[in-house]
Scaffold this motif. Structure first.
Motif, short mmCIF file in Angstrom:
data_model
loop_
_atom_site.label_atom_id
_atom_site.label_comp_id
_atom_site.label_asym_id
_atom_site.label_seq_id
_atom_site.Cartn_x
_atom_site.Cartn_y
_atom_site.Cartn_z
N ASN A 93 7.07 5.82 35.16
CA ASN A 93 7.83 5.46 35.71
C ASN A 93 7.32 4.77 37.04
O ASN A 93 6.32 4.79 37.53
CB ASN A 93 8.80 6.14 36.77
CG ASN A 93 7.74 7.94 37.53
OD1 ASN A 93 8.71 8.68 37.29
ND2 ASN A 93 7.23 7.10 37.98
N GLU A 327 18.94 11.44 32.59
CA GLU A 327 17.84 11.96 31.83
C GLU A 327 17.31 13.50 32.55
O GLU A 327 16.28 14.00 31.55
CB GLU A 327 16.32 11.26 31.29
CG GLU A 327 15.31 10.34 32.60
CD GLU A 327 16.69 9.30 33.45
OE1 GLU A 327 17.77 8.94 33.54
OE2 GLU A 327 15.21 9.05 34.44
N ALA A 492 14.07 7.75 29.58
CA ALA A 492 14.68 7.39 30.02
C ALA A 492 14.63 5.94 30.23
O ALA A 492 14.58 5.48 29.35
CB ALA A 492 13.43 7.37 31.95
P1 GDP Z 1 11.50 2.35 35.90
O1 GDP Z 1 10.35 3.31 35.30
O2 GDP Z 1 11.50 1.94 37.36
O3 GDP Z 1 11.99 1.71 34.53
O4 GDP Z 1 12.43 3.19 35.67
P2 GDP Z 1 13.68 3.84 35.15
O5 GDP Z 1 15.49 2.54 34.96
O6 GDP Z 1 13.31 4.31 33.19
O7 GDP Z 1 14.67 4.83 35.87
C1 GDP Z 1 14.51 5.95 35.46
C2 GDP Z 1 15.00 6.84 37.13
O8 GDP Z 1 14.13 6.35 37.94
C3 GDP Z 1 16.13 7.04 37.06
O9 GDP Z 1 16.94 8.06 36.18
C4 GDP Z 1 16.23 6.66 38.68
O10 GDP Z 1 16.25 8.22 39.55
C5 GDP Z 1 15.08 5.92 39.34
N1 GDP Z 1 15.09 5.24 39.54
C6 GDP Z 1 15.43 3.91 38.75
N2 GDP Z 1 16.00 2.60 39.45
C7 GDP Z 1 15.86 2.78 40.59
C8 GDP Z 1 16.38 1.45 41.43
O11 GDP Z 1 16.61 0.72 41.91
N3 GDP Z 1 16.21 2.71 42.54
C9 GDP Z 1 16.07 3.81 43.00
N4 GDP Z 1 15.61 4.50 44.35
N5 GDP Z 1 14.98 5.12 41.74
C10 GDP Z 1 15.65 4.06 40.45
#
Ligand code: GDP
Ligand code: TTP
Ligand code: 5AD
Length: 647
Positions: A93, A327, A492
């Motif tokens: 992540n 998730e 996720a």
């Molecule tokens: P990725 O790893 O950035 O691709 O994140 P995902 O879209 O898979 O999201 C996984 C989790 O990361 C979400 O359920 C949130 O808990 C966290 N998250 C995703 N986007 C954001 C963001 O813009 N800001 C913050 N603070 N947390 C986020």
């Protein structure tokens, strides 16, 4: 096979889109703005190195080794992790990519592997600072007192600053209008306090990287439930509770609510500080949910009862809320780090899936995610403790839709769902076997003895797959003695990392086959257009065909109304070509082999009525899923996440 696969994707250049995102938000920069990192491999070196260094903290085997053996071992782990990341077959992540190595000497983070010494790894570990926070998912409890509420506000601010997404269940707060003894006044209720959290988080952000992302839950039997369901109404652009996704919590068995709905019964709304008997028809609650979801995309539903049913530590611990995208269900102060495997890269252009390499990727990824726990630094001690006690992981997938395109299987088909079950069952088997192996090698999660694993507990519902016998065998034998992680799997949204991996996101169908995407630089606010056509489609269509349809494809995003081979139309479906029930069934297919939860959006067309949405909410209660999000095309929705598309 594995080596060839890794080399093939290590050599594949990143798309312009992926590089732009990396430059904007992921590459390390000096305070002056000068780039410390200039390529994807720089990021991979840093992250692999820091996460491999965890072996010095968590591996008792190393104690019996000579210094030379130790160094060889840690270097080998770094090399395995580097390959996995560099090929983009697995990505952790975003916070892991952003924050691993913060505080360390740059020289140590990037020097060639052969020059690394044991003390270099140790120095990297010693230099971690309070922003070395690698997890995406948090849950903070909110207590029914002014002190408790504002303490939680502070915790929200600290977690947001470090880059995490936070969920809370506000049901402990006494309802609006109830008596406050100390002041002889009246409480203003959970919804009013949610605005305080929203405002706090609107001011704190993680530098140029991320804004806040919150989940707010209120249980279906809280007296303020109707006000809560309306809480994001009136989203008009300058949006209400902009940083929140909101969801109605179902703490009881979902079938109990289904029964009440079908018999048109009332539910009793209650709170220990609420002394007026209040009842409301379950149908009224659902009608309001459907109306608002139709208008704004909120609220969703989260089946907390269902989560606890499959939670290995229940009832010793209880899942009270999820993170912002749903998730991961967590108990108070728990956090979770995620990682996702790109299924499309494991499938060749002829549509053949490489199961052997998949197994190897899963096992290395579990070790990686488990190591992340030990190099993580949290801003709040209670979180450090809760995370170490349960060691929850969220390993999942992305690239499912692109993989189906390669295999020429329509997303909305029984064949796709059956494949989903087999993929996820295979993943559950290998990931859980690895977690047990790590338990044996490094020790079980500290609360193992309080968990249901010693009794042969299986933490997901199962369905029918080729691996069911092996899964049962695993949980009936070795898992009774060894388990490193309370839960291991989750799917996720992969909103950002799927863009870095140049693949489709999570288990979702593609949203569009072609589009122009405007990337807005956070720093300067300039908008730049990026053109994109799905890579698998581009490979399967003769070039002149693609040229013939390109403009219409960009305009419509789908092949549905384009004059083209009917077989291709069936295979290259996008989100809006798929029936809501088919979305739901795919969510259920995957969920049957996932111990944590799944982030999935049920897309409905703009023409869908409120009754259509209502039908989906009721239908959802009949399926073994853990929650529901419906989005009607074109409706106003507060987009909590900064997906690349909206930057
Ligand atoms: P990725 O790893 O950035 O691709 O994140 P995902 O879209 O898979 O999201 C996984 C989790 O990361 C979400 O359920 C949130 O808990 C966290 N998250 C995703 N986007 C954001 C963001 O813009 N800001 C913050 N603070 N947390 C986020
Ligand atoms: P507390 O801070 O616990 O209030 P108290 O200790 O005076 O009252 P009691 O003994 O009844 O607990 O807050 C209780 C709840 O009331 C909490 O949900 C916050 C809410 N509240 C308001 O909404 N407005 C107020 O002005 C106060 C003081 C509390
Ligand atoms: N509950 C759970 N998840 C939600 N999302 C949006 N709103 C909610 C909600 N109320 C998630 C969707 C999507 C991501 C962008 O946000 O599932 O995957």
């Amino acid at each position: 096979m594995y080596r060839q696969l890794i080399e093939r994707y290590k050599q594949k250049p990143l798309s312009e889109n992926a590089l732009k995102i990396l430059k904007e938000r992921y590459f390390f920069k000096k305070p002056s703005g000068e780039f410390v990192e200039n390529s994807w491999f720089d990021v991979c070196r840093r992250v692999a190195r820091v996460v491999a260094a965890a072996e010095l903290i968590n591996n008792p085997r190393l104690e019996k080794m000579t210094a030379a053996e130790k160094l060889d071992f840690v270097r080998q782990v770094e090399s395995d992790f580097f390959d996995l990341l560099a090929s983009r077959i697995f990505l952790p992540n975003s916070p892991t990519l952003f924050n691993a190595g913060i505080g360390a000497d740059y020289e140590l983070l990037y020097k060639p592997l052969e020059q690394m010494k044991l003390e270099d790894y140790q120095k990297i570990l010693d230099s971690r600072n309070h922003l070395h926070m690698l997890s995406a998912c948090f849950v903070v409890p909110v207590e029914d007192s002014i002190e408790g509420i504002f303490n939680a506000v502070k915790e929200f601010a600290l977690i947001t600053k470090a880059g995490g997404g936070i969920g809370s269940n506000f049901s402990a707060l006494r309802p609006k209008g109830s008596f406050v003894a100390g002041t002889h006044g009246k409480a203003s209720g959970p919804v009013s306090f949610m605005h305080v959290f929203n405002t706090a988080v609107s001011i704190v952000e993680q530098g140029y990287r991320r804004r806040g992302a919150l989940m707010g839950i209120l249980n279906i039997d809280h007296p303020d439930i109707m006000e809560f369901i309306d809480a994001k109404k009136g989203n008009d652009g300058e949006r209400v509770l902009k940083f929140f996704n909101i969801s109605v919590g179902i703490p009881m068995d979902r079938l109990e609510i289904l029964r009440m709905y079908e018999n048109d019964e009332e539910i009793e709304l209650k709170h220990p500080k609420w002394h007026h008997p209040t009842k409301v028809k379950v149908r009224e609650i659902f009608k309001k949910m459907a109306q608002n979801a139709w208008e704004t995309g909120d609220p969703g539903m989260v089946f907390l009862g269902e989560m606890n049913k499959y939670y290995a530590l229940y009832p010793y611990r209880e899942i009270i809320s999820t993170n912002p995208c749903g998730e991961i269900g967590l108990s108070a102060y728990e956090a979770c780090n995620l990682g996702s495997i790109d299924l499309a890269k494991l499938c060749d252009d002829k549509g053949v899936f490489d199961w052997e390499s998949f197994a190897k990727v899963i096992r290395t990824a579990v070790r990686f995610l488990d190591n992340v726990i030990d190099v993580n630094v949290f801003p709040i001690d209670k979180i450090t403790q809760a995370v170490k006690e349960s060691r929850r992981l969220g390993l999942g997938i992305m690239g499912f839709a692109d993989m189906l395109y390669k295999m020429e299987i329509p997303y909305n088909s029984e064949q796709a769902r059956s494949l989903a079950k087999n993929l996820m069952a295979f993943m559950a088997l290998h990931a859980h076997e690895e977690s047990s192996r790590l338990g044996q090698e490094k020790g079980n999660f500290p609360l193992f003895e309080y968990s249901r694993y010693p009794n042969g507990f299986i933490p997901f519902s199962m369905d029918v797959s080729d691996y069911d016998d092996e899964i049962r065998e695993h949980f009936n034998t070795i898992a009774k003695k060894y388990k490193r992680n309370v839960a291991v799997l989750a799917i996720a949204p992969t909103g950002s990392i799927s863009n870095i991996a140049d693949t489709s996101s999570g288990l979702e169908p593609n949203f569009l086959l072609a589009y122009v995407r405007y990337v807005n630089k956070l720093s300067t606010n300039e908008r730049e257009p990026l053109f994109y056509v799905n890579e698998v489609l581009a490979k399967k269509l003769p070039e002149n065909e693609l040229l013939r349809i390109r403009d219409r494809l960009i305009e419509e995003g789908s092949l549905r109304n384009i004059d083209i081979d009917e077989r291709l139309k069936k295979i290259f479906v996008v989100a809006h070509d798929i029936d809501p029930l088919d979305h739901l069934l795919m969510q259920e297919a995957f969920q049957s082999y996932v111990d944590n939860n799944i982030s999935k959006t049920i897309n409905v067309p703009n023409s869908a009525t409120v009754d259509d949405v209502l039908e989906i909410y009721v239908e959802a209660l009949k399926h073994k899923i853990r929650g529901l999000t419906v989005y009607r095309d074109g409706s106003l929705q507060t987009q909590v996440l900064t997906s690349a598309k909206d930057l």
